[in-house]
Write an enzyme that holds these catalytic residues in place. Structure first.
Site, PDB file in Angstrom:
ATOM      1  N   SER A  85     -33.563 -20.493  14.824  1.00  0.00           N
ATOM      2  CA  SER A  85     -33.596 -19.983  13.455  1.00  0.00           C
ATOM      3  C   SER A  85     -32.648 -20.800  12.594  1.00  0.00           C
ATOM      4  CB  SER A  85     -33.152 -18.517  13.428  1.00  0.00           C
ATOM      5  OG  SER A  85     -32.976 -18.039  12.108  1.00  0.00           O
ATOM      6  N   TYR A 141     -27.435 -11.508  15.624  1.00  0.00           N
ATOM      7  CA  TYR A 141     -28.584 -12.415  15.494  1.00  0.00           C
ATOM      8  C   TYR A 141     -28.105 -13.861  15.367  1.00  0.00           C
ATOM      9  CZ  TYR A 141     -33.128 -14.132  13.874  1.00  0.00           C
ATOM     10  OH  TYR A 141     -34.317 -14.812  13.756  1.00  0.00           O
TER      11      TYR A 141
END
Length: 250
Positions: free
Chosen positions: A142, A155
């Site tokens: 990501s 995350y």
């Protein structure tokens, strides 16, 4: 894309980027093992692929459980005789809290899926690749694994870890005909983005304001990059993180 007749496993392939990637691989002639914790969703994606003339098999797997990841890869090899590509896509989002407000449950849950789940997949697949003499892994990281991402501690930690694991493994196995790369999507139309916008609708305008292209990425656009990295068109590429973010990182 040179992926015809390759055997490909995609985790978290029941929706979003995983589903789009499964469909793209099948379009280019690969046989796709559609894996997801939700077997019904996996079956739906596999059925769509078969309906459109492709080859696919749904297998349920929770990537946070080592024995299920091990079974996923073993079953694939038993059924098809080999494994060419593993796409570690399964992932979950955070609770959007500041670090001191985040919970241990959130941390453990996100790390178990996004980081440990990727490790499990890499560990088992790499052993198979060494045995057969080749292989390819594409990890879905990501933009949050490359740049600061506030209110996102679990995350962000998990995605930075995926980038690091990708690079480490790429070095370890570069002489073994095994490639390991990652893609780092920015804000992309997906369940995770929907989760954020549902919790904070005002974020839609804010996010688009920082994306030079003024739009979110599409799952199919991420899928194209994944298939490309997994193809024989990119035999000299390993240990790379391909960022697809509409210019956000600029």
């Amino acid at each position: 894309m040179q992926v015809k007749d390759k055997i490909v496993i995609i985790t978290g392939a029941g929706s979003g980027i995983g589903k789009a990637t499964a469909i793209h691989f099948a379009k280019y002639g690969a046989t796709v093992v559609v894996s997801d914790i939700n077997l019904e969703k996996a079956k739906e994606v596999a059925a769509e692929i078969v309906t459109n003339g492709g080859k696919s098999l749904p297998i349920k797997a929770n990537v946070a459980k080592f024995e299920e990841v091990e079974n996923l890869i073993k079953q694939t090899v038993v059924d098809f005789g080999k494994l060419d590509v593993l796409v570690n896509n399964a992932g979950i989002g955070p609770s959007f809290l500041r670090t001191h407000e985040s919970t241990l449950r959130d941390w453990n849950r996100v790390i178990a899926v996004n980081q440990t789940g990727v490790y499990y997949g890499m560990k088992v697949a790499l052993a198979q690749f060494l045995e057969q003499g080749y292989g390819n892994i594409v990890n879905i990281a990501s933009l949050a694994g490359l740049k600061a991402s506030p209110n996102n501690i679990s995350y962000s930690a998990s995605k930075f870890a995926v980038v690091g694991m990708t690079k480490s493994a790429a070095m370890e196995y570069a002489t073994k005909n095994i490639r390991v790369n990652a893609v780092c999507p920015g804000y992309t139309e997906s369940a995770l983005l929907n989760q954020l916008l549902s919790a904070k609708p005002e974020m839609d305008a804010i996010l688009k304001s920082v994306i030079p292209m003024k739009r979110y990425g599409k799952a199919a656009e991420i899928a194209e990059a994944v298939v490309w990295l997994a193809s024989d068109n990119t035999k000299f590429i390993t240990g790379q993180t391909i960022t697809l973010d509409g210019g956000t990182s600029l």
